[in-house]
Scaffold this motif. Structure first.
Motif, PDB file in Angstrom:
ATOM      1  N   SER A 213     -19.897 -23.352  23.171  1.00 15.12           N
ATOM      2  CA  SER A 213     -19.119 -24.572  22.944  1.00 15.12           C
ATOM      3  C   SER A 213     -17.628 -24.322  23.211  1.00 15.12           C
ATOM      4  O   SER A 213     -16.861 -25.252  23.407  1.00 15.12           O
ATOM      5  N   ASP A 214     -17.235 -23.060  23.269  1.00 10.62           N
ATOM      6  CA  ASP A 214     -15.882 -22.716  23.694  1.00 10.62           C
ATOM      7  C   ASP A 214     -15.846 -22.828  25.224  1.00 10.62           C
ATOM      8  O   ASP A 214     -16.565 -22.124  25.933  1.00 10.62           O
ATOM      9  N   HIS A 215     -14.983 -23.717  25.714  1.00 12.26           N
ATOM     10  CA  HIS A 215     -15.043 -24.044  27.136  1.00 12.26           C
ATOM     11  C   HIS A 215     -14.725 -22.851  28.037  1.00 12.26           C
ATOM     12  O   HIS A 215     -15.333 -22.677  29.095  1.00 12.26           O
ATOM     13  N   GLY A 216     -13.798 -22.013  27.595  1.00 14.67           N
ATOM     14  CA  GLY A 216     -13.427 -20.841  28.384  1.00 14.67           C
ATOM     15  C   GLY A 216     -14.621 -19.912  28.552  1.00 14.67           C
ATOM     16  O   GLY A 216     -14.888 -19.386  29.640  1.00 14.67           O
ATOM     17  N   GLU A 217     -15.351 -19.756  27.469  1.00 12.09           N
ATOM     18  CA  GLU A 217     -16.537 -18.906  27.468  1.00 12.09           C
ATOM     19  C   GLU A 217     -17.589 -19.484  28.430  1.00 12.09           C
ATOM     20  O   GLU A 217     -18.183 -18.769  29.236  1.00 12.09           O
TER      21      GLU A 217
ATOM     22  N   ASP B 158     -21.596 -18.539  21.450  1.00 16.40           N
ATOM     23  CA  ASP B 158     -21.782 -19.982  21.443  1.00 16.40           C
ATOM     24  C   ASP B 158     -20.939 -20.536  22.587  1.00 16.40           C
ATOM     25  O   ASP B 158     -19.736 -20.301  22.660  1.00 16.40           O
TER      26      ASP B 158
ATOM     27  N   LYS C 209     -14.957  -8.813  23.683  1.00 18.21           N
ATOM     28  CA  LYS C 209     -15.147  -9.845  22.668  1.00 18.21           C
ATOM     29  C   LYS C 209     -15.929  -9.326  21.456  1.00 18.21           C
ATOM     30  O   LYS C 209     -15.596  -9.588  20.317  1.00 18.21           O
TER      31      LYS C 209
END
Ligand SMILES: Nc1ncnc2c1ncn2[C@@H]1O[C@H](COP(=O)(O)OP(=O)(O)O)[C@@H](O)[C@H]1O
Ligand SMILES: CC(C)(COP(=O)(O)O)[C@@H](O)C(=O)NCCC(=O)O
Ligand SMILES: [Mn+2]
Length: 932
Positions: free
Chosen positions: A574-578, A572, A915
């Motif tokens: 929505s995690d900014h780092g991702e 997803d 991950k």
């Protein structure tokens, strides 16, 4: 005996020359320029930038098959094509929202519906498409064998085409009439009760319309266009439009709190009752209990017209958007009377009001010796916006309370996709209800009434549309703001690109972020100020709606254990780092991809220009999404990878890896006989292990992975394949092989029970399919399991497509009786093969080997929307094998199935390896999950 067609044998011969293998060592810089379907043949679709389109495609397949005469180039039927032949930006090019005229329009219009409100006229019109579905031999065979139904849901067909959404200011009714006339929209509406309108044009053409203007301007329509207006009840239309959107469009509703937008999954069985608040010029509040079941329970005269009207008088703004923009730089404490102003800077804590709470909107103006000119227009606009938004939020809450409703949907163009407005309304609802009621917003906010009027035409077939039949796309114009583009279609690619170049320049200018100064006061009632973070885009609503294509044949994959809880994306964003990581990966891959794409089209100047336009368009998408990740709905990695493929197709790069795929297929087919001999000399146990190992090892051929592409420069296919196999050390990072083996071969007393039918979701061309998945398929066939190879409908990276597979199977079948017999039984071999080359013969009748298309053109797969072929094939299947990183890791890693499932992939990305499996790049996953 069957015979493979001559051209396939020829292709195979070429493949056995080992020298040719060397050619794939380095990324080819020049490639064959095969003829491909001309632009003229392409079913043009139009994207109208800044209009909102729902695209409805002909009731057949999400058909990706090529047109006759093109062997490997396909067009996307799901992608709008921007044709700007003769397009021009009208008026001043420096203007913020230039109108773009597209004069060469030739839409075949069927119907038009209108909502003529106090402020805006909303148009919904439908344009038809010719059906270009291709019915090739493979498809006919699959239909015969699997009994694929084609839209048994209705007694009349849904027409192919698109729904366009356009709006005009009511004060510019003449412009609207000119628009209707220029596009001849009024000629389609022959008979309001008849759909489709194939009847000859009658004298008594009628157009469905709702809103007060349907009464007020009926004579004008008759006079100017010669059409009668058939009036539809406004509330009826609002409700019909809202119900349609909430049922048919997956990411239609969203919450918006403190600048954070979140899409809400609406359970269709649990939609009613809800409160619909339509904020137009005035405000209507409607309690909705079902389709056609509703009651207007309240309303307020303080609405969008009030904000715009008062705002215009007080600030001298020339447009609504200008007023909204002013509010972004405002500080309402200069004009609103706050609790602190009354209590000498103190809170009124006894009743929970902080000093910064607005006690009285505009209240400060009474006690100050100031004239209107002494106030900042910015402050006035913000004060007004907050006053009206809070007021509406509060009245909505009271009505929700009155009827015990938990959900409130807000529509109407007052909202305008404006973050601050939505936050303010949400705060009011949340604050007063103490979190009990929820404010939600609709992406097609102001078009509810017009859509409802459109729905009132009988027999359009739209009312029983389902979510899985709509595919939303975001075309190249989506990242750019502005420009009311009037008029499809857009056909000439050269002009399209030059227009794109112009638009990019303009677009870059006008998408520059508008910084949001945090407002200085809190809201009425003591809650903290809505703090819309980041960039505020007053015209975001122009962009956040994509193009929805209706593909009636799409189905939910029947073997999903629970489609309601199924989420395709593993990652997803929505995690900014991702998000940042994957954006960097995709950006870095871009120049290499453009090189391949340009080379695949012969490296011509035209291809280079298209390549450049593609790179700009895709970069713009990435930049847009980086800025506002929810701009295109809920964003997962699979969506980004698909967007890239769609973007390539938009610029007519239909198969960028075509030559690479062909070369890898040939090289792999040349060594297949040796591999099969080797496998056949093994014991059952060893063979099964070698087969799974083979699949994992061959999955290394992935042109989408940076690390793998670097490897390809270091050896031939076979060298890399051998190296990859050698490194296959068990246990693999995820290793359920023993459980799978037990199921396949039995153990002790337990006899093996062959599966009835296995669906093999195949991945890449070359070694992956030829040396990995085909030998595994052969083993299953040998054990009496029917095998269905499930492949992409459209090319994506170097993935093998359903169109390409029969040729590959036919070539492999020349060296193997099992494959030949099964392919024949599955109807895959076109002619009988006369000269089988190996000595392997079997008397038993073969179980079939089939090929079905999956319905998509992406390296990943969303199992909520698959082809009807695949859905039909799934009915008797008891084993699903998903192969490759895209299909079994990025998507579906956590998917649960009703039948046994095996997920096989090599992880070709370090971050994903860490991950997902706490491992390293090139680790392997063999995840076996028995039926749940
Ligand atoms: N370009 C625009 N021009 C005028 N009003 C706009 C515009 N965009 C948004 N609005 C807002 O939308 C309101 C109209 O909303 P709408 O849903 O179309 O209602 P109506 O049917 O009453 O016209 C206006 O009163 C204004 O607040
Ligand atoms: C696009 C892909 C999912 C295709 O992988 P496949 O399904 O072919 O195994 C994969 O190449 C990918 O995730 N690439 C981006 C990551 C990278 O370059 O490392
Ligand atoms: Mn792939």
């Amino acid at each position: 005996m069957s015979r493979v067609p001559y051209h396939l044998i020829e292709a195979g011969r070429k493949g056995i020359q080992r020298e040719r293998e060397r050619e794939i060592m380095a990324s080819p810089t020049t490639e064959d320029h095969s003829p491909h379907i001309g632009i003229d043949c392409i079913n043009e679709e139009t994207q109208q930038i800044s209009e909102k389109d729902i695209v409805l495609e002909k009731g057949g397949e999400k058909d990706m098959a090529p047109l006759p005469g093109s062997s490997s180039i396909h067009r996307s039927s799901s992608r709008p094509q921007l044709d700007v032949s003769g397009a021009a930006i009208q008026g001043n090019f420096e203007e913020k929202d230039p109108t773009i005229l597209l004069p060469n329009q030739s839409d075949d219009i069927s119907h038009l519906a209108l909502d003529i409100g106090g402020s805006l006229i909303k148009l919904v019109y439908f344009s038809r498409h010719a059906d270009r579905q291709v019915d090739d031999r493979r498809k006919r065979k699959v239909k015969e064998r699997l009994g694929v139904s084609n839209g048994s849901r209705r007694s009349y067909p849904i027409l192919g085409g698109r729904l366009h959404f356009v709006k005009f200011e009511t004060s510019k009714l003449n412009e609207c009439l000119d628009f209707i006339y220029s596009k001849q929209l009024h000629c389609g509406g022959m008979d309001s009760r008849c759909w489709p309108s194939d009847a000859p044009q009658s004298e008594n053409a009628v157009i469905k319309a709702t809103g007060g203007g349907a009464y007020k301007f009926a004579d004008l329509f008759k006079e100017r266009l010669g059409v009668s207006i058939e009036k539809e009840d406004e509330m009826n239309c609002l409700v019909a439009g809202a119900n349609f959107l909430l049922k048919a469009i997956r990411h239609e509703a969203f919450t918006h709190m403190e600048g954070h937008k979140e899409f809400v999954q609406i359970d269709h069985n649990d939609l009613f009752p809800y409160l619909l608040v339509n904020i137009g010029s005035g405000v209507s509040m409607i309690k909705v209990d079902g389709d056609g079941e509703f009651q207007r329970v309240s309303g307020t005269n303080v609405g969008g017209g009030t904000y715009w009207g008062l705002g215009k008088l007080l600030t001298k703004c020339k447009s609504f958007d200008e007023l909204l923009e002013l509010s972004q730089r405002g500080d309402n404490s200069t004009i609103d009377m706050l609790v602190g102003d009354i209590y000498g800077g103190m809170d009124y804590s006894k009743i929970g009001l902080s000093a910064s709470t607005i006690a009285s909107s505009f209240g400060k103006a009474i006690s100050e010796n100031k004239e209107l000119e002494d106030y900042n227009p910015e402050d006035i606009s913000l004060s007004l916006l907050r006053m009206i938004s809070y007021n509406i939020g509060q009245i909505a809450y009271l009505n929700a309370l009155r009827f015990g409703l938990k959900r409130i949907f807000f529509g109407g163009f007052f909202i305008r996709g404006h973050a601050y407005t939505m936050d303010t309304i949400s705060f009011a609802v949340q604050f007063w209800s103490k979190g009990d009621a929820q404010a939600m917003f609709l992406r097609h906010e102001g078009f509810l009434g017009a859509l409802g009027a459109f729905m009132s035409y009988e027999k359009h077939g739209l009312d029983d549309l389902m979510v899985h039949q709509l595919v939303e796309r975001f075309p190249m114009g989506a990242p750019y703001i502005g420009g009311n583009v009037h008029g499809p279609p857009l056909g000439d690619l050269n002009e399209k690109i030059s227009w794109m170049e112009k638009f990019v320049r303009k677009g870059t200018e006008i998408t520059a972020p508008v910084p949001m100064a945090p407002p200085a006061t809190t809201g009425l009632g003591g809650f903290e100020v809505p703090s819309s973070k980041g960039v505020l885009r007053p015209d975001a609503s122009k962009l956040n709606v994509g193009v929805l294509h209706l593909v009636p044949s799409l189905e939910v994959f029947p073997l999903l254990a629970d489609p309601r809880t199924y989420e395709p994306n593993t990652i997803d964003l929505s995690d900014h780092g991702e998000l940042e990581y994957w954006f960097t990966v995709l950006s870095e891959h871009l120049s290499d991809l453009v090189d391949k794409a340009v080379a695949s089209e012969g490296g011509t100047d035209d291809a280079k220009r298209r390549g450049d336009a593609f790179a700009r368009a895709f970069s713009a998408h990435l930049a847009r999404l980086m800025e506002e990740p929810a701009a295109y709905g809920k964003l997962g990695l699979a969506n980004l990878l698909e967007l890239r493929e769609e973007c390539l197709r938009e610029f007519h790069f239909f198969d960028a890896y075509r030559t690479i795929k062909q070369r890898e297929n040939e090289a792999s087919l040349a060594v297949l006989p040796d591999l099969l001999l080797e496998l056949d000399s093994m014991t059952e146990d060893m063979r099964l292990l070698a087969l799974i190992e083979g699949v994992l090892a061959a999955n290394i051929f992935d042109w989408g992975s940076r690390a793998c592409v670097d490897l390809y420069h270091k050896g031939t296919i076979i060298e890399i394949y051998r190296m990859s196999r050698k490194k296959m050390q068990r246990p693999w990072r995820v290793d359920d092989f023993d459980a799978f083996k037990e199921r396949m071969l039995g153990s002790g007393e337990r006899k093996p029970q062959p599966h009835k039918r296995a669906l093999l979701f195949v991945d890449n061309s070359g070694a992956d399919i030829v040396l990995g998945m085909l030998p595994l398929a052969r083993e299953l066939l040998r054990r009496g399991t029917e095998v269905v190879l499930v492949a992409n409908s459209l090319p994506a990276l170097n993935d093998v497509t359903a169109m390409e597979l029969p040729d590959i199977v036919a070539e492999a079948a020349k060296h193997c009786d099992i494959l030949r017999g099964a392919a024949e039984a599955g109807g895959l071999l076109v002619d009988a093969m006369s000269n089988i080359q190996d000595g392997y013969k079997e008397d038993t009748p073969s179980v079939p080997l089939m090929v079905v298309e999956n319905g998509c053109g992406s390296p990943c797969i969303d199992l909520r929307q698959v082809s009807s072929e695949l859905a039909a094939a799934a009915k008797d299947a008891d084993l699903v094998i998903l192969e490759g990183m895209g299909r079994s890791l990025h998507t579906n890693y956590n998917a649960k199935f009703k039948c046994d499932a095996l997920k096989l992939a090599m992880v070709k990305n370090q971050r994903l390896a860490q991950k997902l499996v706490k491992g390293n790049i090139y680790d392997c996953v063999c995840r076996y999950e028995p039926a749940s």
